[in-house]
Write an enzyme that holds these catalytic residues in place. Structure first.
Site, PDB file in Angstrom:
ATOM      1  N   TYR A  28       0.835  -1.200   0.000  1.00 44.59           N
ATOM      2  CA  TYR A  28       0.000   0.000   0.000  1.00 44.59           C
ATOM      3  C   TYR A  28       0.875   1.257   0.000  1.00 44.59           C
ATOM      4  O   TYR A  28       0.624   2.206  -0.765  1.00 44.59           O
ATOM      5  CB  TYR A  28      -0.916  -0.024   1.223  1.00 44.59           C
ATOM      6  N   GLU A  50     -12.174   5.606   4.294  1.00 40.09           N
ATOM      7  CA  GLU A  50     -11.583   6.493   5.289  1.00 40.09           C
ATOM      8  C   GLU A  50     -12.587   6.753   6.408  1.00 40.09           C
ATOM      9  O   GLU A  50     -12.212   6.878   7.575  1.00 40.09           O
ATOM     10  CB  GLU A  50     -11.138   7.811   4.655  1.00 40.09           C
ATOM     11  N   TRP A  58      -5.446   1.971   9.939  1.00 44.43           N
ATOM     12  CA  TRP A  58      -5.716   1.783   8.524  1.00 44.43           C
ATOM     13  C   TRP A  58      -5.484   0.341   8.084  1.00 44.43           C
ATOM     14  O   TRP A  58      -6.193  -0.176   7.217  1.00 44.43           O
ATOM     15  CB  TRP A  58      -4.875   2.733   7.681  1.00 44.43           C
TER      16      TRP A  58
END
Length: 203
Positions: A28, A50, A58
């Site tokens: 990522y 988000e 995350w």
């Protein structure tokens, strides 16, 4: 103990310390975070994910992203907008995702709000992109939690009916979608640094 500002991976590449050793997190960092994203579907997805991330790490969302994509029809806006209470109840029982009613309902509402926009969501979001900084941040302490631009984007989206789009969440979106580039100086992804591992931008 705090994470180091930069780390060197077993492939020899220097990365932002938050990427750690997790292969998916590293991918990522290398391929997505900070890469300009202009695809409206992927931007809608990022707005929603988000929002799901709020209060969580995350990596928790990233590991569940395939399931999120499955249950939300690959974030096809029209199909998500057509979801209703039976779908909400079904998703509240799906252990593969974050089972938070407010966030699930916000995703459906955000799809409906997206359909009401008089311009593509990509154009709206990118209209709030700040000027590119001249030098990359040297430390995590130099990376803000929110900015004037993310606050303005949050206010605009809320006015248009979006939910779970606070200023901090919208700054995270800006980082993820490449409106800002917060790779630290010294990271191989930082602007101006030579790439020392193969890099293929996100489509």
């Amino acid at each position: 103990m705090p994470r180091p500002e930069l780390i060197r991976g077993d492939d020899g590449a220097v990365r932002c310390g938050w990427s750690g050793a997790d292969p998916e997190y590293r991918r990522y960092h290398d391929e997505e975070w900070g890469t300009p994203q202009h695809d409206s579907v992927r931007l809608f997805e990022k707005v929603c994910l988000e929002g799901f991330q709020a209060g969580l790490s995350w990596i928790t969302i990233l590991r569940r992203r395939p399931a999120f994509r499955e249950v939300f029809h690959e974030f096809d806006v029209e199909r998500v907008a057509a979801m209703g209470e039976p779908d909400v109840l079904r998703l509240l029982g799906d252990e593969r995702i974050i089972r938070h009613r407010g966030k699930i309902e916000a995703t459906i509402q955000n799809a409906r709000a997206t359909l009401e926009l008089d311009e593509p969501i990509e154009r709206l979001i990118w209209s709030f992109a700040p000027a590119r900084r001249e030098t990359p941040p040297a430390t995590f302490a130099e990376v803000p939690a929110l900015t004037t631009e993310s606050t303005a984007l949050s206010k605009e989206l809320r006015a248009r009916g979006f939910r779970f789009v606070g200023p901090t969440t919208m700054y995270a979106l800006m980082q993820a979608a490449g409106l800002v580039d917060d790779h630290l100086g010294g990271c191989f992804r930082s602007p101006g640094n030579a790439l020392d591992v193969p890099f293929q931008p996100v489509e």
